[in-house]
Design a protein around this motif. Structure first.
Motif, PDB file in Angstrom:
ATOM      1  N   THR A   1     -69.595  11.423  28.433  1.00  0.00           N
ATOM      2  CA  THR A   1     -70.837  10.835  27.927  1.00  0.00           C
ATOM      3  C   THR A   1     -71.212   9.614  28.786  1.00  0.00           C
ATOM      4  O   THR A   1     -70.369   9.070  29.522  1.00  0.00           O
ATOM      5  CB  THR A   1     -70.694  10.366  26.469  1.00  0.00           C
ATOM      6  OG1 THR A   1     -69.737   9.308  26.434  1.00  0.00           O
ATOM      7  CG2 THR A   1     -70.250  11.500  25.565  1.00  0.00           C
ATOM      8  N   LEU A   2     -72.444   9.196  28.622  1.00  0.00           N
ATOM      9  CA  LEU A   2     -72.905   8.010  29.367  1.00  0.00           C
ATOM     10  C   LEU A   2     -72.102   6.779  28.944  1.00  0.00           C
ATOM     11  O   LEU A   2     -71.875   5.872  29.739  1.00  0.00           O
ATOM     12  CB  LEU A   2     -74.409   7.800  29.120  1.00  0.00           C
ATOM     13  CG  LEU A   2     -75.077   6.704  29.921  1.00  0.00           C
ATOM     14  CD1 LEU A   2     -74.957   6.948  31.423  1.00  0.00           C
ATOM     15  CD2 LEU A   2     -76.554   6.566  29.555  1.00  0.00           C
TER      16      LEU A   2
ATOM     17  N   SER B   1     -64.869  10.060  39.792  1.00  0.00           N
ATOM     18  CA  SER B   1     -64.079  11.300  39.804  1.00  0.00           C
ATOM     19  C   SER B   1     -63.703  11.747  38.392  1.00  0.00           C
ATOM     20  O   SER B   1     -63.359  12.910  38.182  1.00  0.00           O
ATOM     21  CB  SER B   1     -62.823  11.100  40.661  1.00  0.00           C
ATOM     22  OG  SER B   1     -62.096  10.010  40.151  1.00  0.00           O
ATOM     23  N   PHE B   2     -63.777  10.846  37.428  1.00  0.00           N
ATOM     24  CA  PHE B   2     -63.389  11.187  36.047  1.00  0.00           C
ATOM     25  C   PHE B   2     -64.478  11.988  35.325  1.00  0.00           C
ATOM     26  O   PHE B   2     -64.225  12.573  34.265  1.00  0.00           O
ATOM     27  CB  PHE B   2     -63.110   9.902  35.253  1.00  0.00           C
ATOM     28  CG  PHE B   2     -64.324   9.063  34.989  1.00  0.00           C
ATOM     29  CD1 PHE B   2     -65.021   9.190  33.794  1.00  0.00           C
ATOM     30  CD2 PHE B   2     -64.790   8.161  35.933  1.00  0.00           C
ATOM     31  CE1 PHE B   2     -66.153   8.424  33.554  1.00  0.00           C
ATOM     32  CE2 PHE B   2     -65.917   7.398  35.700  1.00  0.00           C
ATOM     33  CZ  PHE B   2     -66.599   7.535  34.507  1.00  0.00           C
ATOM     34  N   ILE B   3     -65.683  12.032  35.898  1.00  0.00           N
ATOM     35  CA  ILE B   3     -66.805  12.669  35.199  1.00  0.00           C
ATOM     36  C   ILE B   3     -66.639  14.192  35.167  1.00  0.00           C
ATOM     37  O   ILE B   3     -66.389  14.823  36.194  1.00  0.00           O
ATOM     38  CB  ILE B   3     -68.150  12.291  35.865  1.00  0.00           C
ATOM     39  CG1 ILE B   3     -68.444  10.805  35.626  1.00  0.00           C
ATOM     40  CG2 ILE B   3     -69.284  13.146  35.313  1.00  0.00           C
ATOM     41  CD1 ILE B   3     -69.762  10.334  36.207  1.00  0.00           C
ATOM     42  N   ARG B   4     -66.767  14.749  33.987  1.00  0.00           N
ATOM     43  CA  ARG B   4     -66.785  16.210  33.805  1.00  0.00           C
ATOM     44  C   ARG B   4     -68.137  16.565  33.205  1.00  0.00           C
ATOM     45  O   ARG B   4     -68.419  16.183  32.052  1.00  0.00           O
ATOM     46  CB  ARG B   4     -65.671  16.657  32.841  1.00  0.00           C
ATOM     47  CG  ARG B   4     -64.270  16.306  33.324  1.00  0.00           C
ATOM     48  CD  ARG B   4     -63.761  17.297  34.388  1.00  0.00           C
ATOM     49  NE  ARG B   4     -62.473  16.878  34.944  1.00  0.00           N
ATOM     50  CZ  ARG B   4     -62.322  16.062  35.982  1.00  0.00           C
ATOM     51  NH1 ARG B   4     -63.378  15.571  36.597  1.00  0.00           N
ATOM     52  NH2 ARG B   4     -61.121  15.733  36.429  1.00  0.00           N
ATOM     53  N   ALA B   5     -68.956  17.269  33.973  1.00  0.00           N
ATOM     54  CA  ALA B   5     -70.301  17.619  33.505  1.00  0.00           C
ATOM     55  C   ALA B   5     -70.216  18.420  32.204  1.00  0.00           C
ATOM     56  O   ALA B   5     -69.415  19.350  32.098  1.00  0.00           O
ATOM     57  CB  ALA B   5     -71.029  18.424  34.569  1.00  0.00           C
TER      58      ALA B   5
ATOM     59  N   ILE C   1     -74.928  13.157  27.036  1.00  0.00           N
ATOM     60  CA  ILE C   1     -73.807  13.815  27.720  1.00  0.00           C
ATOM     61  C   ILE C   1     -74.233  14.067  29.169  1.00  0.00           C
ATOM     62  O   ILE C   1     -75.328  14.584  29.424  1.00  0.00           O
ATOM     63  CB  ILE C   1     -73.420  15.140  27.030  1.00  0.00           C
ATOM     64  CG1 ILE C   1     -72.883  14.817  25.631  1.00  0.00           C
ATOM     65  CG2 ILE C   1     -72.386  15.916  27.845  1.00  0.00           C
ATOM     66  CD1 ILE C   1     -72.670  16.013  24.744  1.00  0.00           C
ATOM     67  N   VAL C   2     -73.354  13.683  30.092  1.00  0.00           N
ATOM     68  CA  VAL C   2     -73.696  13.779  31.521  1.00  0.00           C
ATOM     69  C   VAL C   2     -73.811  15.235  31.951  1.00  0.00           C
ATOM     70  O   VAL C   2     -72.921  16.046  31.689  1.00  0.00           O
ATOM     71  CB  VAL C   2     -72.625  13.050  32.373  1.00  0.00           C
ATOM     72  CG1 VAL C   2     -72.908  13.233  33.858  1.00  0.00           C
ATOM     73  CG2 VAL C   2     -72.560  11.572  32.022  1.00  0.00           C
TER      74      VAL C   2
ATOM     75  N   LEU D   1     -77.464   5.306  42.326  1.00  0.00           N
ATOM     76  CA  LEU D   1     -76.773   6.454  41.756  1.00  0.00           C
ATOM     77  C   LEU D   1     -77.586   6.904  40.555  1.00  0.00           C
ATOM     78  O   LEU D   1     -77.944   6.073  39.703  1.00  0.00           O
ATOM     79  CB  LEU D   1     -75.366   6.033  41.311  1.00  0.00           C
ATOM     80  CG  LEU D   1     -74.662   6.932  40.295  1.00  0.00           C
ATOM     81  CD1 LEU D   1     -74.243   8.248  40.942  1.00  0.00           C
ATOM     82  CD2 LEU D   1     -73.432   6.235  39.717  1.00  0.00           C
ATOM     83  N   LEU D   2     -77.918   8.177  40.505  1.00  0.00           N
ATOM     84  CA  LEU D   2     -78.654   8.713  39.363  1.00  0.00           C
ATOM     85  C   LEU D   2     -77.721   9.586  38.537  1.00  0.00           C
ATOM     86  O   LEU D   2     -77.039  10.455  39.090  1.00  0.00           O
ATOM     87  CB  LEU D   2     -79.852   9.543  39.822  1.00  0.00           C
ATOM     88  CG  LEU D   2     -80.975   8.818  40.566  1.00  0.00           C
ATOM     89  CD1 LEU D   2     -82.094   9.790  40.888  1.00  0.00           C
ATOM     90  CD2 LEU D   2     -81.513   7.655  39.754  1.00  0.00           C
ATOM     91  N   ILE D   3     -77.691   9.324  37.243  1.00  0.00           N
ATOM     92  CA  ILE D   3     -76.900  10.160  36.344  1.00  0.00           C
ATOM     93  C   ILE D   3     -77.853  10.794  35.340  1.00  0.00           C
ATOM     94  O   ILE D   3     -78.599  10.089  34.649  1.00  0.00           O
ATOM     95  CB  ILE D   3     -75.808   9.329  35.635  1.00  0.00           C
ATOM     96  CG1 ILE D   3     -74.807   8.826  36.679  1.00  0.00           C
ATOM     97  CG2 ILE D   3     -75.110  10.152  34.557  1.00  0.00           C
ATOM     98  CD1 ILE D   3     -73.583   8.160  36.132  1.00  0.00           C
ATOM     99  N   ILE D   4     -77.836  12.120  35.300  1.00  0.00           N
ATOM    100  CA  ILE D   4     -78.742  12.836  34.397  1.00  0.00           C
ATOM    101  C   ILE D   4     -77.968  13.254  33.147  1.00  0.00           C
ATOM    102  O   ILE D   4     -76.898  13.860  33.236  1.00  0.00           O
ATOM    103  CB  ILE D   4     -79.350  14.064  35.112  1.00  0.00           C
ATOM    104  CG1 ILE D   4     -80.165  13.577  36.318  1.00  0.00           C
ATOM    105  CG2 ILE D   4     -80.225  14.874  34.171  1.00  0.00           C
ATOM    106  CD1 ILE D   4     -80.613  14.658  37.251  1.00  0.00           C
ATOM    107  N   CYS D   5     -78.530  12.859  31.997  1.00  0.00           N
ATOM    108  CA  CYS D   5     -77.875  13.159  30.714  1.00  0.00           C
ATOM    109  C   CYS D   5     -78.838  13.938  29.836  1.00  0.00           C
ATOM    110  O   CYS D   5     -80.063  13.850  30.001  1.00  0.00           O
ATOM    111  CB  CYS D   5     -77.534  11.871  29.974  1.00  0.00           C
ATOM    112  SG  CYS D   5     -76.644  10.669  30.938  1.00  0.00           S
TER     113      CYS D   5
END
Lengths: 138, 128
Positions: free
Chosen positions: A46-47, A38-42, A118-119, A109-113
Motif C-alpha cells: 500500500t502507499l 525493492s520491497f514493493i509488490r504490485a 494499493i500500489v 518517482l511516480l507511484i500509481i495506486c
C-alpha cells in the motif's frame, strides 16, 4: 630561488586561481534509489508502506479511478568565475567579468495506486546529471 | 602571559569563523503530530481536521474523494564567504500530510511523512 619563496609563490598562485570563484548547491529532499523500492509488490503493497520507508509524496493527483503519488527531489548546482578579480592586482577598481553556469537536476518517482491506495505500478523519471563546475556558458 | 594566550585564542576563533554564514528558512507551519492521533478513520469529520490543522494548503478532488494536503518545508543553509572564494549549500526537506475524505466529509485515510528532522547544516557543494 630559495624554497621559501617558491612555496610563497605557489600559495599566491593557488589563491589567484580561486579568485572570484563561487560554488553553490541546493538539495531538495534525499534521493530515492530503485533499490529503496525493492520491497514493493504490485497489488499488495500500500502507499502507507511506501510512505513509511521513503516519506510522503510531494503531490497526489486523482486520474480516472487511480491516484498518482509524485515524489520529487532535486540537486541544483551553480558556479561562477569572476575574471574581473584579477584586475585587483593592478587596479583599485575591479570590473565584473563573470562566467557562470547552473545545472538543475529535478528527479521524480511516480507511484500509481488504485482507489484503495494499493500500489499498481511505479516509474522513475529520466535524469540529466549536470557537472558541478560549469563556468563556460557557451 | 595568560592575557596574551586569551587574546591569541580569541583571535584564532575569530579567524576560524570569519566568513561563516548560517541561515535558515521555513515555509508553512510544522505539522503537529500530536493532532494526528485525534483523527480517527471512519469517524472524524472535515471540521475537526480544519480545526486541528487549519485550512489546507491544497485540495485535490477525484475518485469520489476529497484530499486535503498540508505541507511544511524546512531549509538550512551553511556558507563560507571568503575574500576570493565563496561556497554555499542549501539543504531543503519537506513534510506532507494528506487527509482523504469521502463524499460525506468523513476521514477515510491519512498519509503523513516527515523528512524535516533530516535537514542539517552540512556544507557539501560538491559530490553526488
Amino acid at each position: 630561488m630559495p624554497a621559501r619563496y617558491a612555496r610563497l609563490l605557489l600559495v599566491v598562485m593557488l589563491c589567484m586561481s580561486l579568485w572570484g570563484c563561487a560554488v553553490r548547491r541546493v538539495d531538495f529532499n534525499a534521493p530515492i534509489m530503485p533499490e529503496d523500492l525493492s520491497f514493493i509488490r504490485a497489488g499488495e503493497t500500500t502507499l502507507h508502506h511506501v510512505v513509511d520507508r521513503i516519506g510522503a509524496p510531494e503531490e497526489i493527483t486523482a486520474v480516472s479511478d487511480q491516484f498518482v503519488a509524485e515524489f520529487k527531489w532535486s540537486t541544483t548546482r551553480s558556479s561562477s568565475l569572476n575574471l574581473g578579480y584579477l584586475f585587483r592586482i593592478v587596479s583599485p577598481v575591479a570590473p565584473t567579468m563573470t562566467l557562470s553556469g547552473t545545472g538543475i537536476n529535478i528527479q521524480r518517482l511516480l507511484i500509481i495506486c488504485d482507489d484503495r491506495l494499493i500500489v499498481r505500478s511505479y516509474a522513475f523519471g529520466l535524469t540529466d546529471e549536470h557537472a558541478l563546475f560549469e563556468f563556460w556558458p557557451f | 602571559m595568560r592575557f596574551r594566550t586569551s587574546v591569541l585564542l580569541l583571535l584564532g576563533v575569530c579567524l576560524l569563523i570569519n566568513g561563516c554564514v548560517l541561515s535558515r528558512g521555513r515555509v508553512g507551519n510544522p505539522i503537529q503530530e500530536e493532532h494526528l492521533s485525534q483523527i480517527e478513520k471512519g469517524i472524524s469529520k472535515k471540521e475537526l481536521v480544519v480545526t486541528l490543522f487549519g485550512a489546507p494548503d491544497r485540495i485535490i478532488v477525484g475518485n469520489d474523494k476529497e484530499i486535503f494536503q498540508y505541507y511544511y518545508y524546512d531549509g538550512k543553509s551553511p556558507g563560507l564567504i571568503l575574500l576570493v572564494f565563496n561556497i554555499l549549500s542549501v539543504n531543503l526537506r519537506s513534510d506532507n500530510l494528506y487527509v482523504f475524505f469521502d463524499r460525506q466529509g468523513i476521514v477515510q485515510d491519512v498519509i503523513y511523512g516527515k523528512r524535516t528532522p533530516e535537514v542539517d547544516f552540512t556544507l557539501r557543494p560538491w559530490g553526488k
